[in-house]
Structures are given as C-alpha cells and as structure tokens.
Design a protein around this motif. Structure first.
Motif, PDB file in Angstrom:
ATOM      1  N   TYR A 518     -14.455  -8.813 -54.404  1.00 28.06           N
ATOM      2  CA  TYR A 518     -15.058  -8.640 -52.879  1.00 28.06           C
ATOM      3  C   TYR A 518     -13.919  -9.455 -52.185  1.00 28.06           C
ATOM      4  N   VAL A 519     -13.356 -10.350 -51.982  1.00 22.88           N
ATOM      5  CA  VAL A 519     -12.443 -11.120 -51.769  1.00 22.88           C
ATOM      6  C   VAL A 519     -11.042 -10.442 -51.989  1.00 22.88           C
ATOM      7  N   LEU A 520     -10.855  -9.886 -52.627  1.00 20.99           N
ATOM      8  CA  LEU A 520     -10.106  -8.311 -52.921  1.00 20.99           C
ATOM      9  C   LEU A 520      -9.796  -7.219 -52.118  1.00 20.99           C
ATOM     10  N   GLU A 521     -10.862  -7.102 -51.715  1.00 15.81           N
ATOM     11  CA  GLU A 521     -11.498  -6.103 -50.708  1.00 15.81           C
ATOM     12  C   GLU A 521     -11.110  -6.043 -49.839  1.00 15.81           C
ATOM     13  N   GLY A 522     -11.386  -6.984 -49.011  1.00 15.28           N
ATOM     14  CA  GLY A 522     -11.306  -7.932 -48.086  1.00 15.28           C
ATOM     15  C   GLY A 522      -9.919  -7.688 -47.210  1.00 15.28           C
ATOM     16  N   MET A 523      -9.243  -8.449 -48.635  1.00 15.56           N
ATOM     17  CA  MET A 523      -7.901  -8.689 -48.359  1.00 15.56           C
ATOM     18  C   MET A 523      -6.868  -6.987 -48.948  1.00 15.56           C
ATOM     19  N   ALA A 524      -7.072  -5.803 -49.071  1.00 20.94           N
ATOM     20  CA  ALA A 524      -6.899  -4.570 -49.004  1.00 20.94           C
ATOM     21  C   ALA A 524      -7.341  -4.315 -47.902  1.00 20.94           C
ATOM     22  N   LEU A 525      -7.591  -4.003 -47.078  1.00 23.87           N
ATOM     23  CA  LEU A 525      -8.121  -3.727 -45.900  1.00 23.87           C
ATOM     24  C   LEU A 525      -7.741  -3.908 -45.339  1.00 23.87           C
ATOM     25  N   LEU A 526      -7.517  -5.389 -44.853  1.00 27.54           N
ATOM     26  CA  LEU A 526      -6.459  -6.371 -44.035  1.00 27.54           C
ATOM     27  C   LEU A 526      -5.243  -5.694 -44.468  1.00 27.54           C
ATOM     28  N   VAL A 530      -6.982  -2.361 -41.236  1.00 28.40           N
ATOM     29  CA  VAL A 530      -8.039  -3.053 -40.236  1.00 28.40           C
ATOM     30  C   VAL A 530      -8.356  -4.406 -39.700  1.00 28.40           C
ATOM     31  N   ALA A 531      -8.767  -4.405 -38.058  1.00 29.05           N
ATOM     32  CA  ALA A 531      -8.958  -5.422 -37.962  1.00 29.05           C
ATOM     33  C   ALA A 531      -9.307  -6.749 -38.386  1.00 29.05           C
ATOM     34  N   PRO A 532      -9.097  -7.901 -38.490  1.00 29.49           N
ATOM     35  CA  PRO A 532      -9.521  -8.706 -39.087  1.00 29.49           C
ATOM     36  C   PRO A 532     -10.750  -9.098 -38.848  1.00 29.49           C
ATOM     37  N   ALA A 533     -11.517  -8.325 -37.840  1.00 26.06           N
ATOM     38  CA  ALA A 533     -12.645  -9.789 -37.183  1.00 26.06           C
ATOM     39  C   ALA A 533     -13.785  -8.489 -37.729  1.00 26.06           C
ATOM     40  N   LEU A 534     -13.749  -7.310 -37.841  1.00 26.69           N
ATOM     41  CA  LEU A 534     -13.985  -6.421 -38.267  1.00 26.69           C
ATOM     42  C   LEU A 534     -14.585  -6.460 -39.336  1.00 26.69           C
ATOM     43  N   ILE A 535     -13.627  -6.530 -39.906  1.00 27.07           N
ATOM     44  CA  ILE A 535     -13.568  -6.744 -41.761  1.00 27.07           C
ATOM     45  C   ILE A 535     -14.698  -8.104 -41.909  1.00 27.07           C
ATOM     46  N   GLU A 536     -14.455  -9.348 -41.022  1.00 30.78           N
ATOM     47  CA  GLU A 536     -15.305 -10.627 -41.537  1.00 30.78           C
ATOM     48  C   GLU A 536     -16.717  -9.544 -40.439  1.00 30.78           C
ATOM     49  N   ASN A 537     -17.101  -9.139 -40.272  1.00 37.12           N
ATOM     50  CA  ASN A 537     -18.059  -9.260 -39.560  1.00 37.12           C
ATOM     51  C   ASN A 537     -18.768  -7.572 -40.507  1.00 37.12           C
ATOM     52  N   ALA A 538     -18.486  -6.917 -41.043  1.00 38.12           N
ATOM     53  CA  ALA A 538     -19.091  -5.811 -41.915  1.00 38.12           C
ATOM     54  C   ALA A 538     -19.166  -7.073 -42.832  1.00 38.12           C
TER      55      ALA A 538
END
Ligand code: NAI
Length: 724
Positions: A518-526, A530-538
């Motif tokens: 989960y956390v690594l996918e968030g970083m891959a998106l970053l 991909v905008a960090p706020a979008l990642i966090e909200n998603a």
C-alpha cells in the motif's frame, strides 16, 4: 416444538408470564421457529380471557440476543427476487406479531433479565413498557449497522417515535451498546430494578396500566392520529438540520462507502413522515435490500461468521490438550514488551519483564501503571484491581526469574544476534514444556529458532502496536515448530482475548508483506507525477484509515529503507525492485526526511499545528500535466494490496480465508467496508472483474499486479475461497 420454546402461566390477577427459553440453543434468537412460536403464543395470550396483561421475559441468562443470522444466511438462494420475497415475508411475520402485541388491547411489559440486542431490543420496544434487571453484564443496543444491516424489526420506526429523531439516530447508526443505567438514561428502557424485583415490578406495572397503548397508536382507528414526533417532525427546521448534519458527518467519516448507515437515515427520514405501518414497510424494503447486498454478505461473513470461528480457534490443531498459561516472561521492556506485559497482566497472568538494566525494566512496568491510571480515572476499573494487576508484573534483569514461566516472548531490538543470545539464555532456565516466542516483525522465525535447543517449541507471536488497543496477533509457524506449539500459542492468544491468525514463516509474514504494498504503491504514484493530495485522498476514499504517504511517515522511511536493503542483500538477483523503492531512497538519503519521528517526511509536522504536505514535494516529484481520475488511483491502491494477499494465499503463507480477511482489517486497516481483502476480490469486485482490471494494470504498471493462477482457476470453475 412450540411448548419447548415458549410457555406462559397466568396468576390470580390475570398476569401472564411468558417465558422464552429456546431449549435447543444457548441463547434466545429471532429464528424462524422462534418467531412462529412467538406468533402462536401471542395469539394464545391475547385470546385467553383470563389474561389481563403479559410479562415477556426469558429463561436464559440474556433476554434475546438478536436475529439468527446463521439461519437468515441459509434463507438466501441467490435468486434475488425469490430471496427478497421470502425475506420480506419473514420480516412481515415479525412485524405482524409485534403489531398484535401493541394493538390487541392487553398491556405487554418486557422484563429484560439480561442482554437485549438488535431484534431482541426491538421486540422490547414493541412492548408497552421496558424494565431491565440491574445486571452489570447486560448490554442494550442495535449492532446491525456493523454487519451492513439496519435494525429491521421495527427499530428504525419505534425508536425515533419514542426518543425523537435526533436522539434516536446515533443509536441506530453507530451500534453503541450500553448497560442498563445508560439505556435508561437514554430513554430506551423505562426502569432498572434489582434482579429479584424484575418480575414483581413488571407485574405491578401491568396492574397499574391495564389500558396501555403505544403513543403512535393513540387515535389510530380514528384515522386522525394525534401522535406527534417528540423533538419535532421530519420537516421541522430543527430535524431537517439534524438530517443534513448526519448526512454530512457520514460522508466525511465514510466517504459513502457504507450502505447501511445511509439506508438507516433514509428509513427514518421516509418512514417517520407516514403512518406507522407504512413506516414499517419502508424499513422492510431497506432491510431486505441491504441483506441481499454484497457488502452485507461480506461483512456478515467476516465480522459474524469469521470472527466467531477465529476467536473460538476453529482451526486449532486437534487432539492437543488445551493449555492454561499462568506465568510468562517477556524479554525487552521497550514499546512492545511493555505493551504485551500490560495485556498479559490484564488477562490475569503473572509477567516477568526483563531488560538489560533495572531502570528500563521498571519503565516498562510504568507503562501499565499509566494505562491503568487512565482506566481508573474513567471509572473502568477499581484501585484494588489496579494494585493486583501491577503486583503481577515483576521488572527484572535476572534471567533466573524466568524459571517456571509457561512461555517467554522475546521483544528485544530487531537484531538477530541479540535475539539469539537472549533466547538461549532464557531457554536455559525454562522447563522442558515451556513455549518460546519472538515478536519480531521481519526476521524469519525458522532462523531465529536455530538459537534454541528445542526449535519445535519456538514460534512467532507478532503483536501490533499499541498492543493494548490492537486485537490482532499474527502467529508465525517456523519450519520446525510443532503442531502442539501452534495449539498452545492459539490458547495463549485466546487467553489474552485477542484474535489470532496463523501464518507460515516467510519474508514479512502476511500482514507486513501486504501492508508494504500500500505505501509503496502510494510512492510509485508519486514518482509518476500524481499529485500527493490526490494520492492521499484516494487512499482515504478507498476506505484506508490513512493515506499512503502519511502512513509512510508514521512507519518511518528509515525503517522501510533498512528492510528494503536487507531484503536486497538476502535475495540478491532474485530481488524485484519496486518503483516506490527509489522514492524511499530519495527521502532518506537525499532529502533527509525520514518521517514523523524526525518531524519531516512527506509532511511537515509543525509543533502544535496540523501536519501539512511538504511544499518541496512538488519540486522533487513534479506533478504531471494530466492527472488520473481519483477512481483509478483508488483502484491501484487497493489492487496492489489485494494481488499481494492473493499471492500469500496461493503460496500457502496463510490459508484460512476468514483469517486473511480479519488479518487485513485488524492488522493494517484494509478498507473495512469490503469485509476484508479476499472478500474485496471475490464478493465486492467479483473474480472476473478483478482479474480483468488487474490484467489491465499489469499492462500499464507491470508484474506486481499479476493475479496468481489460483484465482483464475477459481474464476473458471466457479469456485470460492470460502467453499470449505
Ligand atoms: P524498543 O527499542 O522499544 O525495545 C527493545 C527493548 O529491548 C529495549 O527496552 C532494550 O533495552 C531491550 N533490550 C535490548 N537488548 C536486550 C537484551 N540483550 N536483553 C534484554 N533486553 C534487551 O523496540 P520495540 O519497538 O519494542 O520492538 C521490539 C521487537 O518487537 C522488535 O523485534 C520489533 O521488530 C518487534 N515489533 C515492533 C513493532 C513496533 O511497532 N515497534 C510491532 C511488532 C513487532
């Protein structure tokens, strides 16, 4: 049958005492048979001219614990229309009995000798008066919403008409359960008396109120009911505001992921604007719709069937005598050791808490003192109990104090040499049947067992932080761990009243391995822009408790970096790099922002203020001109985890589907509204859709989304994870 389930006796004043006592079950529940019995006996007491009033009570310790979910599940055939009709008929039968009780002209009083939950409490609401025995263990409330349901036996209609809409909504929507005094204070129960006074008080009330009628039935036959909703009608400004507030809060808290609280709001909103019986019909429609939904199916399976099986140790190895633990040792009085000492001593166990220096050991004990002080201040315990619990913890530096322990749990630094040393020292003073465990979060159990003379008695007991709050314990079975040790470890976790899952030894075990994706996918998106706020909200909109970047900060990227390097060193060429690795590397070694504990990570943590995304992020990871849809980001975040969990299952790391689901929710908070990670794949998405979407993700983002063969096989053969 009827006679065995319910019976009544009439006294010289014409007061009938109707006792519900299901001789074939440990508790009374609203089974089909029970409802038929109730219908018959209610007809009987109503037509019995010698009866002037009826006390409804139970022959069990509890009154009625609610619907019989097990049975309700068997009423579902899969044919939506047919199921809906059958379930509606059953619910209408319940409504029919309750309406008869309310309107036949004879007063009914519920004598609540113990717990009344869900349908049990709704039955009490259909009586004209409710008296509860003052039993500390009795609980009252509507837990349905936790299982994706609404209170479907009239609760959404009677409670608002009794308390007013504003006061009723939280009880219906939040599943709060309270004791007798609080239930009385809320107006759910009318009186609380000492247990021996329960029946006399009920009898007296009936004698004093021979003509009782529910407020909503006053003037019913005159066509113009005089009934006014307490606290205001639905359309009044005040209540309209209540609905708006409730709706907004629900959205904010759950992002619309849960159907049940929404359906409760609707049933109350619509049902309270029409005559009572129409309100019941609205409630029934909502209930049946929920009950036949995939979400309720998944939630009931995980939180009702699954949790019960897991907590009852359904898969405990057979033919091994149950072990009762009385004294345990804990090596290392740090954060985890201190937490485990608290939970074990709370469970009545003696605890030897060992550290390298006495002061550190005492500090570990002080943690329990701190937690107990809080409980005492909140009136949750007594000074006597606090003293007794603290007296059970012995802080020490002397390994000889471990003599006589049934179990020793090692929770020293995550360093295999220190772990080996303390394990060997402890084993030397323990009896031959003592169990040895490690709380390691990353080191293979099989290799740690090498430090032991008796590796078959060595096992992983992976607690979660903070131990006093987290219910899960991941039991890790090493290559040499015996079945007896597994059984004993399960007994121990059950003694602590925690929930065990059993997994085989492998890198990251089950929970850490999947959580990491989960956390690594968030970083891959970053890293893709991909905008960090979008990642966090998603992340939050997908149902995760915290966004992946905030979570990385919590865990600390330093730790993630260390684990990644160790894994690379261990696996060599077999290591598959993750696009998130580079982000970790950048944050730790270039940006010097390791996470929350340093006050700087993906977020800044200014003292006394809310955290805010680090402004430098947009320079380090320049946002792409076109941003993906939020649904796409949500999907990636959930699918990355789900595919990894499927690999754990297909590799045999974890085998019981309920444990996979429960472990995902209790272990790292995987979107609870899905019923857990396997339920997400099989029930919420469905195999075919899941495979198709994951395959598309493979095309775009690579092999980490490749679904294992096992799942394709299940899809092709129409199989299920939950088949056995
Ligand atoms: P910690 O650093 O808070 O505590 C470790 C304790 O072990 C310290 O009090 C230290 O003085 C003591 N210690 C070190 N060497 C010792 C020795 N030779 N003999 C006796 N005591 C010794 O660490 P924490 O966070 O409590 O972690 C402990 C273990 O639990 C680690 O294996 C960690 O991976 C694991 N774990 C940690 C979790 C967490 O969230 N922190 C979650 C699950 C497992």
């Amino acid at each position: 049958m009827t006679a065995a389930m319910m019976s009544y006796q009439v006294d010289h004043d014409g007061i009938a005492t109707l006792i519900w006592n299901d001789s074939e079950a440990p508790v009374n529940s609203m089974s089909q048979q029970a409802v038929e019995s109730l219908a018959n006996i209610v007809d009987e007491v109503i037509s019995d001219d010698s009866v002037k009033g009826v006390i409804l009570t139970s022959g069990k310790t509890d009154f009625v614990v609610g619907a019989n979910l097990k049975e309700i599940l068997t009423m579902k055939s899969g044919d939506w229309q047919q199921d809906a009709e059958q379930l509606s008929a059953f619910i209408q039968r319940i409504h029919g009995v309750m309406r008869k009780m309310e309107t036949a002209g004879k007063p009914f009083v519920a004598a609540l000798n113990g717990t009344a939950l869900g349908g049990g409490l709704e039955l009490a609401l259909a009586c004209h008066h409710r008296i509860a025995a003052n039993q500390a263990k009795a609980r009252f409330g509507f837990p349905e919403v936790n299982l994706g349901l609404l209170p479907g036996a009239g609760g959404t209609q009677r409670l608002p008409r009794m308390l007013g809409i504003e006061k009723a909504l939280p009880w219906l929507m939040q599943a709060t359960q309270v004791g007798p005094a609080q239930a009385q204070a809320a107006g759910i129960i009318d009186e609380v008396v000492e247990p021996e006074q329960l029946l006399p008080a009920a009898r007296q009330w009936l004698l004093d109120n021979p003509q009782a009628l529910q407020p909503w039935d006053v003037g019913l036959n005159n066509k113009r009911s005089k009934f006014r909703m307490p606290g205001g009608e639905v359309q009044s400004a005040k209540v309209a505001q209540t609905f708006m507030g409730a709706e907004a809060m629900l959205r904010k808290k759950t992002y619309g992921n849960y159907a049940a609280p929404q359906a409760i709001l609707e049933a109350v909103y619509e049902g309270c604007q029409v005559p009572f019986d129409q309100g019941l019909a609205i409630e029934t429609r909502g209930f049946v719709r929920l009950l036949l939904s995939d979400q309720a199916k998944a939630l009931i399976r995980t939180f009702f069937t699954g949790l019960q099986q897991v907590n009852k140790l359904k898969h405990r190895p057979v033919n091994i005598e149950k072990r009762q633990f009385t004294k345990i040792g804990i090596l290392g009085a740090g954060m985890m050791g201190a937490g485990i000492a608290y939970s074990a001593s709370l469970g009545g166990l003696g605890v030897v808490l060992l550290d390298t220096d006495q002061n550190q050991a005492e500090q570990g004990k002080a943690y329990s003192e701190k937690l107990l002080k809080k409980r005492l201040a909140r009136g949750k315990t007594s000074q006597e109990k606090v003293d007794a619990q603290l007296a059970r913890i012995l802080p020490t530096t002397d390994f000889n104090d471990l003599a006589g322990c049934d179990l020793v749990i090692e929770a020293v630094f995550e360093d295999r040499h220190i772990k080996a040393e303390v394990t060997a020292k402890a084993e030397a003073v323990l009896g031959s049947d003592a169990l040895m465990a490690s709380n390691t979060s990353t080191l293979p159990i099989t290799s740690l067992a090498d430090a032991c003379q008796r590796p078959e008695q060595f096992i992983g007991l992976h607690f979660f932080s903070p131990v006093d709050k987290m219910p899960l314990v991941e039991i890790i079975v090493g290559e040499k761990t015996s079945q007896q040790s597994v059984a004993w470890a399960l007994d121990f976790v059950q003694q602590l009243r925690k929930t065990p899952i059993v997994v085989n030894d492998s890198r990251g075990f089950y929970t850490s391995r999947v959580f990491k994706t989960y956390v690594l996918e968030g970083m891959a998106l970053l890293s893709e822009g991909v905008a960090p706020a979008l990642i966090e909200n998603a992340g939050k909109m997908a149902g995760m408790p915290v966004g992946p970047l905030a979570l990385s900060d919590e865990v600390s990227m330093e730790l993630m970096d260390r684990i990644a390097r160790q894994t690379q060193a261990d696996l060599g060429d077999a290591y598959t790099p993750h696009p998130g690795d580079e982000v970790v590397d950048f944050m730790v070694h270039h940006a010097d922002r390791i996470g929350k504990k340093a006050g700087r990570g993906f977020y800044d943590y200014p003292a006394g203020e809310d955290k805010a995304l680090w402004p430098g992020l947009s320079e380090a990871f320049v946002p792409a001109a076109t941003q993906p849809e939020v649904e796409q980001v949500m999907q990636r975040l959930l699918y990355a985890q789900a595919v990894e969990a499927l690999h754990c299952v297909s590799e045999g790391v974890i085998s019981q589907p309920h444990e996979v689901d429960i472990g995902s929710i209790y272990g790292w908070g995987f979107a609870p509204h899905t019923g857990g990670i396997l339920s997400f794949v099989e029930t919420i998405e469905g195999f075919d859709a899941f495979i198709a979407r994951a395959d598309a993700l493979v095309q775009n983002y690579g092999d980490r989304f490749r679904v294992p063969h096992l799942v394709r096989e299940l899809a092709e053969t129409g199989g299920s994870f939950y088949a056995s």
